[in-house]
Structures are given as C-alpha cells and as structure tokens.
Motif scaffolding. Structure first.
Motif, mmCIF file in Angstrom:
data_model
loop_
_atom_site.group_PDB
_atom_site.id
_atom_site.type_symbol
_atom_site.label_atom_id
_atom_site.label_comp_id
_atom_site.label_asym_id
_atom_site.label_seq_id
_atom_site.Cartn_x
_atom_site.Cartn_y
_atom_site.Cartn_z
ATOM 1 N N THR A 1 0.850 -1.193 0.000
ATOM 2 C CA THR A 1 0.000 0.000 0.000
ATOM 3 C C THR A 1 0.882 1.237 0.000
ATOM 4 O O THR A 1 2.069 1.171 0.364
ATOM 5 N N ASN A 2 0.290 2.366 -0.384
ATOM 6 C CA ASN A 2 1.062 3.599 -0.491
ATOM 7 C C ASN A 2 0.795 4.595 0.626
ATOM 8 O O ASN A 2 1.702 5.313 1.029
ATOM 9 N N ASP A 3 -0.439 4.665 1.138
ATOM 10 C CA ASP A 3 -0.745 5.747 2.070
ATOM 11 C C ASP A 3 -1.686 5.341 3.202
ATOM 12 O O ASP A 3 -1.796 6.052 4.184
ATOM 13 N N ARG A 4 -2.398 4.233 3.052
ATOM 14 C CA ARG A 4 -3.329 3.757 4.072
ATOM 15 C C ARG A 4 -3.083 2.262 4.299
ATOM 16 O O ARG A 4 -3.055 1.483 3.342
ATOM 17 N N LEU A 5 -2.922 1.889 5.549
ATOM 18 C CA LEU A 5 -2.675 0.506 5.913
ATOM 19 C C LEU A 5 -3.577 0.126 7.078
ATOM 20 O O LEU A 5 -3.592 0.813 8.105
ATOM 21 N N LEU A 6 -4.326 -0.958 6.928
ATOM 22 C CA LEU A 6 -5.129 -1.498 8.020
ATOM 23 C C LEU A 6 -4.294 -2.511 8.793
ATOM 24 O O LEU A 6 -3.581 -3.328 8.190
ATOM 25 N N VAL A 7 -4.374 -2.474 10.126
ATOM 26 C CA VAL A 7 -3.616 -3.416 10.954
ATOM 27 C C VAL A 7 -4.528 -3.978 12.044
ATOM 28 O O VAL A 7 -5.448 -3.307 12.519
#
Length: 364
Positions: free
Chosen positions: A191-197
């Motif tokens: 991903t480039n700008d948003r990551l779900l964790v």
C-alpha cells in the motif's frame, strides 16, 4: 427550501438509469468484495487502474455507483469539515441525513452519498478519477474498521514472511522510501498511504488498499527506474531547482506499480513485522539513523502512525464520526503489540534507508 433529511430523498433527486445496462466491475481486497457501476470511458480507466484486484462477478459486500454530471437541486447547506492540524484551506463539507451523510468536495464540485442504502459518487466524475478511486478505497477501509482493524497513515512492502510499514508526516518521504524498497528483489507493494492493521493469533496482520502511488517530481528525479514518467527536458528543469524547492513542489504523477516494476509485484495482505517512522529533517547536521524504539514511550511517533477515518466513515451501528472525535491510542498499541518499531532520525538520506531495507528484506 426544504433540506434533505434521508437517503430516499437524495435518491429521488438522482437519475440512476444510466447504470441499468452497465456490466459491473468487481474488486476484491482481503475478505471484501465491491461492485462498481460506472459508464465508459471512465469505467475502462478504472478497470485498468484496479486490474490487480479485479475478480469475477459474484456476491459483494457493497456496490458503488458513479453518476456523471449530476447534482442536487436543491443543494444542502454544507458544513465545512475541520481539517487535521497543519492542513489549511476548505476541502470537505458535509450534510448529515437521518440514515447517511452527503460529503461535498469544495475544490472539485464532486459529491458523495455515504449510506447503508446506497454508495454513490456524482458530479464531474470523468474530470476527477482520483476522487472516484479514493471513494472506492474508502469503502474497503470502512469495512476493515467496522471489523476491528485500525487505519494507519503508512506505506508498506512485504517479502512474504516479513512486512515493513513506513509512516511519517505528510510529505515526509513515505512514497519515495517504499518505492526504493521495491528495488529489493523479492519484495511486493502492499500500500502507499493507508494501511489497516490488527492483532492476529500469530503476530500482526496488515492489509493495504489498491491505491497506486501518486508521487512528486523529486521522487522521480532521484530514482532512475522512474525517469520515463517525465520528459528529459522536465528532468533537467527539476535538477536545476534548489533541493528545498524541489522537495516542496506539489506536482503529482501516477505510478502504476506493475508497469514500472513488472507483474507479480502487488500483494495487499501481509504479516506485519516491522514499522519504521520517518522523523528526519533535511537540515539536520546528524547522519540518518534507524534505531529501535518503544512505541508506548513515544506518543509523538504513534501520532504519525494513527489516521482518523474522516467524514466518510460510518460504524457498524450506523454512527458517523464528528470532526472533533479523537482516536484511541490504546487500540493502536494493542494492534501493533509485537511489531518492531524503529525511528528514522537525523538527515534525510534515502540511500541509508535503502541499505537498512536490504539488510531486512533481501533474500538470505
């Protein structure tokens, strides 16, 4: 003027018949599937953009509709959405319904209906494809947050067994850093700008969205692989600029990862093992360093990782966030428990960062 009160009243003002005979595009990311209804030629452009995540038609979690050129008459009395600290200018405005929300983009005239009954983008859609892409990706992020994932302001790559996320303030070099990591053999773009964790039985899981990097000219100039994105004459102009002016230049270019790095270099899910936070400066006299930190002891770094959902997010109970709502640091710390966090400090130096990435991500 009678203000709009619910989704049904909005739908009565929109003509959805142009989408009646349009075959859907189906986008699959993680456990979620979205159907997209959109007329050509924008549909064809979106099909190319989301090519890595297109799936066969089937059951979906939501349907996004795109209606070119339509507006609301009468229009709501828009309320400006307060922007994050450090951001200026009017950008988003909202009108709350009893069962949904209208979001209006001040700069482009685009409007979005966010409701359990309908997800619709309308206005000058063909002129603003990036806002359609963002609206589609927002639905993936919404599904994730309703399922208990935390949203991070980060880019990420993976080599299979390990995943590396990179966060920092806006304009701090996330995209440039993550693209340098893609020069390491065996890595894939997450991903480039948003990551779900979220925490899982074995470590922390990461999930990216199909949002291709939008990069500034300085990123292109300093990476020979990216030079074809600019003419030779434009590269010469940029090379003559003072470094501080080049860094501050806002001139976005789309980078489609498979075109530049080849097939098989996109994988949106990963095991997240490491998180680096860019806290460096161009004018620092100290050399760049990458050092381990304890995230619970560094709320300043945690603030760079956390990302507010914004005006589009409606939770599982149907409640929208207010622009004054705060995030829960404890939820992020729980999701990232066990992830090694490192601070990148000192002078901005992408070569030093790349070497640290090679030590971590390179095969063997």
């Amino acid at each position: 003027m009678t203000p709009l009160t619910n989704t049904a009243e909005v739908l009565d003002l929109l003509d959805r018949t142009p989408l009646t005979d349009v075959p859907p595009l189906c986008i699959a990311v993680g456990p979620w599937r979205l159907r997209l209804l959109c007329q050509p030629p924008l549909r064809d452009d979106l099909a190319e953009y989301f090519a890595e995540t297109l799936a066969g038609d089937g059951p979906s979690d939501a349907t996004v509709e795109v209606l070119e050129g339509q507006t609301l008459d009468p229009a709501p009395i828009w309320r400006d959405w307060r922007r994050e600290a450090g951001k200026t200018g009017r950008k988003d405005a909202t009108w709350d319904l009893t069962d949904g929300r209208l979001i209006h983009k001040r700069r482009t005239g685009m409007t979005f209906l966010q409701s359990p009954r309908a997800l619709i983008a309308f206005g000058p859609c063909r002129a603003n494809p990036q806002q359609i892409i963002n609206f589609i990706n927002t639905q993936i992020l919404n599904h994730g947050q309703r399922a208990g994932w935390q949203m991070c302001h980060a880019a990420a790559v993976t080599n299979g067994p390990c995943g590396l996320a990179i966060a920092g303030l806006s304009g701090g070099g996330k995209s440039t850093s993550i693209l340098r990591m893609l020069d390491i053999p065996g890595t894939a773009f997450v991903t480039n700008d948003r990551l779900l964790v979220r925490a899982a039985d074995r470590g922390t899981k990461g999930l990216g969205i199909p949002k291709q990097p939008r990069i500034n000219p300085g990123t292109i100039l300093h990476n020979s692989r990216l030079h074809p994105l600019l003419s030779k004459a434009r590269r010469a102009e940029l090379a003559a600029m003072p470094p501080a002016d080049l860094w501050a230049l806002e001139e976005k270019h789309d980078l489609i990862v498979p075109r530049i790095y080849g097939p098989g270099r996109v994988r949106h899910d990963c095991a997240l093992t490491d998180f680096w936070v860019l806290n460096w400066q161009h004018d620092s006299p100290a050399p760049a360093t990458v050092r381990d930190v304890s995230l619970p002891d560094r709320p300043d770094l945690l603030a760079a990782i956390m990302k507010a959902p914004g005006p589009f997010y409606q939770d599982a109970q149907g409640r929208f966030r207010a622009d004054t709502d705060s995030l829960d640091p404890a939820a992020y710390l729980a999701a990232l428990d066990g992830v090694r966090v490192r601070e990148v400090a000192g002078r901005v130096d992408f070569d030093t960062l790349y070497r640290a990435g090679v030590d971590f991500l390179a095969p063997g």
